[in-house]
Design an enzyme around this catalytic site. Structure first.
Site, PDB file in Angstrom:
ATOM      1  N   GLU A 116       0.824  -1.209   0.000  1.00 46.01           N
ATOM      2  CA  GLU A 116       0.000   0.000   0.000  1.00 46.01           C
ATOM      3  C   GLU A 116       0.859   1.261   0.000  1.00 46.01           C
ATOM      4  O   GLU A 116       2.010   1.259   0.442  1.00 46.01           O
ATOM      5  CB  GLU A 116      -0.917   0.004   1.235  1.00 46.01           C
ATOM      6  CG  GLU A 116      -1.953  -1.118   1.212  1.00 46.01           C
ATOM      7  CD  GLU A 116      -2.888  -1.104   2.409  1.00 46.01           C
ATOM      8  OE1 GLU A 116      -4.004  -1.623   2.286  1.00 46.01           O
ATOM      9  OE2 GLU A 116      -2.489  -0.588   3.476  1.00 46.01           O
ATOM     10  N   CYS A 129       3.412   8.734   1.315  1.00 50.95           N
ATOM     11  CA  CYS A 129       3.931   7.726   2.234  1.00 50.95           C
ATOM     12  C   CYS A 129       4.074   6.422   1.457  1.00 50.95           C
ATOM     13  O   CYS A 129       3.074   5.857   1.000  1.00 50.95           O
ATOM     14  CB  CYS A 129       2.981   7.556   3.421  1.00 50.95           C
ATOM     15  SG  CYS A 129       3.483   6.276   4.602  1.00 50.95           S
ATOM     16  N   CYS A 136       6.202  -7.082   6.873  1.00 50.21           N
ATOM     17  CA  CYS A 136       7.215  -6.523   7.768  1.00 50.21           C
ATOM     18  C   CYS A 136       7.793  -7.640   8.622  1.00 50.21           C
ATOM     19  O   CYS A 136       7.068  -8.528   9.062  1.00 50.21           O
ATOM     20  CB  CYS A 136       6.608  -5.441   8.660  1.00 50.21           C
ATOM     21  SG  CYS A 136       7.838  -4.519   9.630  1.00 50.21           S
ATOM     22  N   CYS A 140       5.953  -4.527  15.812  1.00 50.94           N
ATOM     23  CA  CYS A 140       5.567  -3.404  16.668  1.00 50.94           C
ATOM     24  C   CYS A 140       4.092  -3.576  17.031  1.00 50.94           C
ATOM     25  O   CYS A 140       3.234  -3.636  16.152  1.00 50.94           O
ATOM     26  CB  CYS A 140       5.825  -2.082  15.950  1.00 50.94           C
ATOM     27  SG  CYS A 140       7.579  -1.834  15.541  1.00 50.94           S
ATOM     28  N   CYS A 143       1.108  -1.562  15.635  1.00 52.45           N
ATOM     29  CA  CYS A 143       1.098  -1.332  14.190  1.00 52.45           C
ATOM     30  C   CYS A 143       0.417  -2.489  13.469  1.00 52.45           C
ATOM     31  O   CYS A 143       0.779  -3.657  13.661  1.00 52.45           O
ATOM     32  CB  CYS A 143       2.539  -1.176  13.690  1.00 52.45           C
ATOM     33  SG  CYS A 143       2.673  -0.899  11.918  1.00 52.45           S
ATOM     34  N   SER A 242      12.025   6.534   7.855  1.00 50.45           N
ATOM     35  CA  SER A 242      11.629   6.174   9.213  1.00 50.45           C
ATOM     36  C   SER A 242      12.109   4.766   9.538  1.00 50.45           C
ATOM     37  O   SER A 242      11.888   3.832   8.769  1.00 50.45           O
ATOM     38  CB  SER A 242      10.104   6.246   9.352  1.00 50.45           C
ATOM     39  OG  SER A 242       9.698   5.805  10.639  1.00 50.45           O
ATOM     40  N   SER A 264      11.189   5.581  15.209  1.00 48.90           N
ATOM     41  CA  SER A 264       9.999   5.144  15.939  1.00 48.90           C
ATOM     42  C   SER A 264      10.409   4.814  17.369  1.00 48.90           C
ATOM     43  O   SER A 264      10.896   3.719  17.649  1.00 48.90           O
ATOM     44  CB  SER A 264       9.372   3.916  15.264  1.00 48.90           C
ATOM     45  OG  SER A 264       8.907   4.237  13.981  1.00 48.90           O
ATOM     46  N   LEU A 265      10.209   5.757  18.270  1.00 53.04           N
ATOM     47  CA  LEU A 265      10.646   5.588  19.656  1.00 53.04           C
ATOM     48  C   LEU A 265       9.545   4.932  20.494  1.00 53.04           C
ATOM     49  O   LEU A 265       9.695   3.825  20.978  1.00 53.04           O
ATOM     50  CB  LEU A 265      11.051   6.932  20.243  1.00 53.04           C
ATOM     51  CG  LEU A 265      11.751   6.879  21.603  1.00 53.04           C
ATOM     52  CD1 LEU A 265      13.059   6.101  21.524  1.00 53.04           C
ATOM     53  CD2 LEU A 265      12.003   8.290  22.132  1.00 53.04           C
ATOM     54  N   HIS A 266       8.454   5.649  20.734  1.00 52.36           N
ATOM     55  CA  HIS A 266       7.206   5.132  21.309  1.00 52.36           C
ATOM     56  C   HIS A 266       7.284   4.700  22.771  1.00 52.36           C
ATOM     57  O   HIS A 266       6.252   4.394  23.373  1.00 52.36           O
ATOM     58  CB  HIS A 266       6.654   3.976  20.482  1.00 52.36           C
ATOM     59  CG  HIS A 266       6.533   4.275  19.027  1.00 52.36           C
ATOM     60  ND1 HIS A 266       5.840   5.372  18.560  1.00 52.36           N
ATOM     61  CD2 HIS A 266       7.034   3.641  17.934  1.00 52.36           C
ATOM     62  CE1 HIS A 266       5.905   5.386  17.225  1.00 52.36           C
ATOM     63  NE2 HIS A 266       6.630   4.356  16.831  1.00 52.36           N
ATOM     64  N   ASN A 343      -3.964   5.216  16.121  1.00 55.08           N
ATOM     65  CA  ASN A 343      -5.001   4.971  15.126  1.00 55.08           C
ATOM     66  C   ASN A 343      -5.463   3.523  15.231  1.00 55.08           C
ATOM     67  O   ASN A 343      -4.686   2.600  14.952  1.00 55.08           O
ATOM     68  CB  ASN A 343      -4.460   5.257  13.725  1.00 55.08           C
ATOM     69  CG  ASN A 343      -4.105   6.728  13.549  1.00 55.08           C
ATOM     70  OD1 ASN A 343      -4.945   7.600  13.706  1.00 55.08           O
ATOM     71  ND2 ASN A 343      -2.848   7.002  13.238  1.00 55.08           N
ATOM     72  N   CYS A 386      -1.443   6.545  10.172  1.00 51.36           N
ATOM     73  CA  CYS A 386      -0.196   5.963  10.645  1.00 51.36           C
ATOM     74  C   CYS A 386      -0.467   4.705  11.467  1.00 51.36           C
ATOM     75  O   CYS A 386      -1.283   4.720  12.390  1.00 51.36           O
ATOM     76  CB  CYS A 386       0.541   6.992  11.501  1.00 51.36           C
ATOM     77  SG  CYS A 386       2.121   6.422  12.116  1.00 51.36           S
TER      78      CYS A 386
END
Length: 413
Positions: A116, A129, A136, A140, A143, A242, A264-266, A343, A386
């Site tokens: 996508e 994007c 992947c 995460c 995600c 990223s 990507s810390l989070h 999200n 996201c």
């Protein structure tokens, strides 16, 4: 470089997009690669040099997808090219437009793999994007893409092809005439001349499906074409890569591509980040932030961006905000923090932090002199926001998703 663990290994990189009809896809290839292919196809050196320069310009400056449109190439030469080569685009399986103007495409490769991309229009910019992998290898937890297996890396052509397709849809190819060097000239930086209309697509972010630094060679080669003056000509300052924190590749990315870096810390503690970004078990926060501090070219004018998804009662306390500030100061990082309201997606284990909590978190970071804007969610109604990207062609049960997540975490050890 090995992927952590043996789950979802990255396959051997492919530089050329595979095709079932046997022709070679020129999309994503550099001028020199095209020239070499022409020579291998029995064009003499002088002709291969001129034709490769012409074809490169037609592909990336004009956006043509067939050789018959290349009017400065002889009519007898065009069928020769068409018999051996093709100028590819991703197949569009589905296209959706959000109520806020965000667009999402489900794309398909020639070997039937789905991925996508998303275009986000704003008043002063338009951000595309793009994805770097089908699926992947990471997991995460917040995600949606992380619930997929890695199928394969995207080739440079499939990465650049997303940008080309977006410009097709937006009608952003230049108009005018083109001028080329003669075959006797040696200046490979010679450019065509054209007049460009205003652009809607101004920025690119490698924040779609996949971890870009686990497909580094193909991402690098694709971005070099996107940035090349004879290619798409987009400034490196308008491209952001990223990463979830593939520390060994970060310095190389800075040296060989030198685009903006987002991390990507989070989470600000080992316990929380281990849960949210399992790669943290291999490359911890301290190691990651040292790599950020050493990233080539960072300065107050070119800051590291930390992405921080806001999860209710998980990483959104005042203490978390103060610890985030402390970490950035400890490593003397020129940085900003993008706070991302979570999200949701079907089966997600988390909830978005309350608006007032997000506002309070942002205020603490801002008061410390660090920019911490709250990202406005875009495209939620079409699952384009996201963390929501996932090929809709892949259907798994909740039990299968849980099993896959457990396998990935065990592999990361």
């Amino acid at each position: 470089m090995l992927i952590p663990g043996h789950i979802d290994p990255v396959v051997t990189p492919r530089a050329i997009t595979p095709r079932s009809d046997g022709r070679i896809d020129l999309m994503g290839l550099s001028h020199l690669q095209i020239r070499q292919l022409f020579e291998e196809s029995q064009l003499d050196e002088k002709a291969a040099k001129l034709r490769s320069k012409q074809v490169f310009h037609w592909i990336y400056h004009r956006g043509v997808t067939d050789f018959e449109s290349m009017t400065d190439i002889s009519k007898t030469m065009r069928p020769w090219l068409a018999d051996r080569f093709v100028i590819g685009r991703p197949e569009v399986v589905e296209a959706h437009v959000s109520s806020d103007g965000t667009r999402k495409w489900l794309l398909r490769t020639d070997d039937a793999q789905d991925y996508e991309m998303v275009f986000i229009p704003d008043a002063d910019r338009g951000t595309l994007c793009i994805s770097s992998q089908v699926g992947c290898t990471l997991n995460c937890r917040f995600c949606h893409t992380g619930t997929m297996r890695l199928v394969r890396n995207l080739t440079p052509g499939e990465i650049v092809g997303q940008v080309m397709l977006a410009r097709d849809v937006l009608g952003e190819w230049p108009k005018g005439n083109m001028a080329f060097a003669s075959a006797d000239e040696d200046d490979d930086d010679d450019v065509g001349h054209y007049t460009a209309d205003g652009r809607m697509l101004t920025n690119i972010v490698l924040m779609g499906m996949g971890e870009p630094l686990y497909n580094f060679d193909n991402v690098r080669d694709a971005m070099k074409i996107v940035m090349h003056g004879d290619g798409l000509g987009l400034s490196r300052r308008r491209i952001t890569l990223s990463t979830s924190g593939v520390v060994p590749m970060m310095a190389r990315a800075g040296e060989e591509i030198n685009v903006n870096l987002a991390v990507s810390l989070h989470g600000v503690t080992k316990e929380v980040r281990d849960e949210l970004v399992p790669l943290n078990r291999k490359y911890g926060i301290d190691e990651l932030l040292r790599a950020c501090a050493e990233y080539p070219g960072i300065s107050n004018a070119r800051r590291i961006t930390f992405e921080y998804v806001m999860l209710k009662d998980k990483n959104d306390s005042d203490e978390d905000a103060h610890q985030l500030v402390s970490l950035i100061r400890q490593y003397k990082l020129p940085a900003k923090v993008n706070l991302i309201p979570f999200n949701p997606w079907p089966g997600a284990d988390y909830e978005c932090s309350d608006p007032e909590r997000i506002k309070r978190f942002s205020s603490i970071v801002f008061e410390a002199g660090i920019s911490a804007p709250v990202r406005t969610p875009r495209g939620r109604d079409i699952m384009a926001a996201c963390g929501q990207l996932k090929s809709s062609s892949e259907k798994k049960s909740r039990a299968e998703l849980d099993r896959l997540a457990e396998e990935k975490q065990v592999a990361l050890g």
